[in-house]
Enzyme design. Structure first.
Site, PDB file in Angstrom:
ATOM      1  N   GLU A   1      57.675  67.928  31.606  1.00 25.08           N
ATOM      2  CA  GLU A   1      58.819  67.057  31.897  1.00 25.08           C
ATOM      3  C   GLU A   1      58.398  65.717  32.491  1.00 25.08           C
ATOM      4  O   GLU A   1      58.972  65.260  33.483  1.00 25.08           O
ATOM      5  CB  GLU A   1      59.781  67.781  32.854  1.00 25.08           C
ATOM      6  CG  GLU A   1      60.357  69.029  32.225  1.00 25.08           C
ATOM      7  CD  GLU A   1      61.152  69.892  33.213  1.00 25.08           C
ATOM      8  OE1 GLU A   1      62.125  70.495  32.780  1.00 25.08           O
ATOM      9  OE2 GLU A   1      60.779  69.973  34.407  1.00 25.08           O
TER      10      GLU A   1
ATOM     11  N   HIS B   1      56.832  64.935  37.964  1.00 23.68           N
ATOM     12  CA  HIS B   1      57.115  65.797  39.133  1.00 23.68           C
ATOM     13  C   HIS B   1      56.317  65.369  40.363  1.00 23.68           C
ATOM     14  O   HIS B   1      55.876  66.214  41.147  1.00 23.68           O
ATOM     15  CB  HIS B   1      56.801  67.265  38.791  1.00 23.68           C
ATOM     16  CG  HIS B   1      57.810  67.888  37.869  1.00 23.68           C
ATOM     17  ND1 HIS B   1      58.969  68.470  38.324  1.00 23.68           N
ATOM     18  CD2 HIS B   1      57.843  67.997  36.529  1.00 23.68           C
ATOM     19  CE1 HIS B   1      59.664  68.933  37.285  1.00 23.68           C
ATOM     20  NE2 HIS B   1      59.012  68.654  36.175  1.00 23.68           N
TER      21      HIS B   1
ATOM     22  N   ASP C   1      55.484  69.121  43.891  1.00 25.40           N
ATOM     23  CA  ASP C   1      56.582  68.699  43.016  1.00 25.40           C
ATOM     24  C   ASP C   1      57.305  67.549  43.706  1.00 25.40           C
ATOM     25  O   ASP C   1      56.823  67.034  44.719  1.00 25.40           O
ATOM     26  CB  ASP C   1      57.520  69.884  42.721  1.00 25.40           C
ATOM     27  CG  ASP C   1      58.080  69.810  41.303  1.00 25.40           C
ATOM     28  OD1 ASP C   1      58.752  68.801  41.002  1.00 25.40           O
ATOM     29  OD2 ASP C   1      57.855  70.733  40.509  1.00 25.40           O
TER      30      ASP C   1
HETATM   31  C1  ACM Z   1      59.023  73.940  33.695  1.00 26.60           C
HETATM   32  O1  ACM Z   1      59.899  74.817  33.783  1.00 26.60           O
HETATM   33  N1  ACM Z   1      59.329  72.665  33.898  1.00 26.60           N
HETATM   34  C2  ACM Z   1      57.658  74.264  33.346  1.00 26.60           C
END
Ligand code: ACM
Length: 635
Positions: free
Chosen positions: A351, A274, A198
């Protein structure tokens, strides 16, 4: 009681600390339990018979666990004889499928039958739950060791029963990860989703790209609230020494350990968003190619506008228009596929901010070439390229639910998480013919706090045990046949150490485990569940697990009625009484006993103090709402 001598009855009734109360309180609740009269009493030197070599390792594990606190020196023998018999069915019993088992305890012995090693393991986990709590201790316990006579038949409702641990936001060591796996295996979870990468750290050694860990695994140390504006960005020249990663050898060790516990690991490499840690290591992977990019230290770099919309102020996405990115991913997934023997690789897809893509000439040219009008479809193109890479390694793809939006092929299994958009996302999944793993925010996000907001570690949303237990893996928008199972997720932005990870996981994971294992509808009996939860808490603690007691803290709800502030109090646990004060005294059983919603005079009111009691004793925490907080409830 015909099995007891008069003396035994005397001892059992007069010295309760030495006797085991014969309760059958199993989590997750088995398909069928038929209690029988009597108990089996373990004697020194009992034999554990195992029917074939495939289960020798599991038999050894149980024997070692059993001998530690009992000192009864149980030992193994091959074949179907002994006081405990572990028998792999031949031929198989179709009703038990791959993970089910039958357990029978009578006064002369214990028999566990299953079609597989995993079934035997689950039978032994259930047997462990029938034993006195001291079985979880590492030190010798001077008690009589017995289990109640019972016939149990058991098999799971869903084949995918997972827990996710995020090791990027905060790093957890190999030993901690193994402990976590062992802890969830007690409750018959069979998937461990390992969120390995991440913005805050890349945690897995990739030999083709050493900077992913030499640079990407380390960030500058920071204290203060993760993601808040007052947490400083990494400064020029500041040493990045917080973090860590797993070597490939360590990964293999964890995979092997998990296998022994019936758990398949789902590794997640979260792309194309991410990715700040990877971009800090290799800036050329992004559109902006900013060589000043640093691994994020929990400092704020994005704006959230509600309902899941957001803007990233630092580029944390891979560049979908650069062939070198796909070459990079091919090598990364080649190594990942060799390390993890399971059939799935999770590729994230959540995201992903596309603002930098929109400005990038390469992305614009690619969209024109592909005749793509919407930027979301560019993520679809990227995800389908990734799917082909994963397929070329002989694996299948899992992605977070956003991957459907750009049109990723339904060869991908979808992990549904955006609970607040269920009404749009689930029909889309049904129409697209996707398989689903259910992990909605409202019932399965264990980073949310689980008790009262004044004392729990601050997080932006609440998810009590009761919410976790209300998880419905098959909501009305979809069909059961689409659902592989479900999972709960522990994101660790605000989880700085392993004990806290346990606290956030238990007891809520017990709710998830029961919803996914036990027959449909089991979770309609809250009182039965909470009784078992209370039974399991001291057992888990005996096993060294930190368990949250937030269920004992009253549920405090404020209501504005005609310009006045009213408070309603509730409890998740039956049989508790709630007392409160508005005069700075500590609540006890002579204070105001709560019966119905009450009005709070804000003028001159100091603090509202609340505490639950049971059996004349305070239970749970003292809650204190100060006047500023009370006044804020009027806004
Ligand atoms: C997430 O909670 N961004 C999968």
């Amino acid at each position: 009681m015909k099995f007891y001598s008069g003396l035994t009855i005397f001892i059992l009734s007069v010295i309760p600390v030495f006797c085991w109360s014969q309760e059958i309180q199993i989590i997750p609740k088995p398909v069928s339990i038929e209690p029988q009269n009597g108990q089996f009493i373990f004697k020194k030197g009992i034999k554990i018979g195992y029917s074939n070599d495939s289960i020798r390792e599991i038999a050894t594990w149980f024997m070692t666990k059993f001998n530690r606190p009992t000192s009864l020196e149980a030992n193994l023998q091959k074949g179907n004889s002994g006081e405990i018999i572990l028998d792999v069915n031949s031929p198989k019993n179709p009703e038990l499928a791959n993970e089910g088992y039958e357990l029978e305890v009578n006064t002369s012995g214990i028999l566990i039958k299953a079609n597989s090693k995993t079934g035997i393991f689950y039978g032994l986990q259930t047997l462990t739950q029938l034993l006195p709590p001291g079985i979880e201790s590492n030190s010798n316990q001077q008690i009589e060791w017995s289990v109640p006579c019972v016939k149990i038949k058991d098999f799971p409702r869903f084949s995918y029963r997972g827990m996710m641990l995020d090791v990027s936001r905060h790093f957890f060591t190999k030993e901690e990860v193994k402990k976590y796996i062992e802890e969830i295996s007690r409750y018959k979870f069979n998937r461990f989703h390992w969120h390995l990468t991440d913005d805050n750290g890349w945690r897995i050694e990739i030999k083709s790209f050493p900077r992913l860990t030499s640079v990407g695994a380390w960030r500058v140390p920071r204290t203060g609230t993760f993601g808040s504006a007052d947490r400083k960005a990494p400064q020029k020249g500041e040493k990045a020494n917080y973090g860590g990663f797993y070597t490939q050898q360590e990964i293999r060790e964890v995979v092997e350990f998990a296998k022994g516990k019936g758990i398949e690991i789902i590794p997640e490499i979260d792309i194309p968003g991410h990715c700040m840690a990877a971009i800090a290591a290799y800036p050329e992977l992004s559109c902006t190619k900013d060589t000043n990019t640093r691994v994020n230290a929990g400092n704020k770099f994005s704006d959230w506008f509600g309902n899941g919309t957001f803007k990233m102020n630092v580029d944390n996405s891979l560049n979908p228009s650069d062939e070198k990115v796909y070459q990079f991913l091919d090598k990364v997934f080649e190594e990942i596929a060799l390390l993890f023997p399971g059939k799935y690789i999770h590729v994230g897809g959540d995201e992903c901010y596309k603002g930098f893509w929109e400005k990038d000439q390469g992305c614009k040219d690619l969209m024109e070439k592909l005749k793509i009008r919407h930027i979301e479809d560019l993520q679809g193109y990227f995800m389908n390229r990734v799917k082909d890479i994963i397929k070329s390694k002989g694996k299948k793809v899992i992605g977070w639910d956003e991957v459907m939006e750009g049109g990723m092929s339904n060869a991908a299994t979808i992990m549904f998480w955006r609970g607040w958009q269920a009404k749009d996302i689930l029909p889309m999944a049904k129409k697209g013919g996707y398989k689903l793993i259910m992990t909605p925010t409202n019932t399965n996000y264990f980073d949310y706090y689980q008790g009262d907001q004044t004392i729990e570690p601050p997080v932006y949303a609440s998810l009590r045990l009761k919410n976790a237990y209300s998880f419905n893996p098959v909501p009305p928008e979809i069909d059961e046949k689409m659902v592989l199972g479900g999972q709960s997720n522990l994101w660790t932005e605000k989880v700085e150490n392993f004990r806290h990870a346990e606290y956030m996981t238990f007891p809520r994971a017990w709710a998830t485990s029961e919803v996914l294992w036990s027959p449909k509808g089991t979770n309609s009996d809250w009182n039965d569940f909470i009784k078992r939860v209370e039974f399991h808490m001291p057992r888990a603690e005996m096993a060294g697990i930190k368990v949250a007691k937030s269920i004992y803290d009253p549920i405090v709800e404020f209501k504005k009625i005609k310009g006045e502030l009213w408070v309603e109090l509730n409890s998740e646990v039956p049989g508790t009484e709630i007392y409160y004060t508005l005069d700075e005294s500590m609540p006890d059983q002579k204070s105001n006993k709560y019966s119905t919603a009450f009005f709070i005079p804000l003028e001159g009111t100091p603090n509202l103090r609340i505490r639950a009691f049971r059996n004349q004793k305070p239970i749970g925490n003292l809650l204190t709402y100060n006047v500023e907080l009370l006044k804020s409830k009027m806004k």
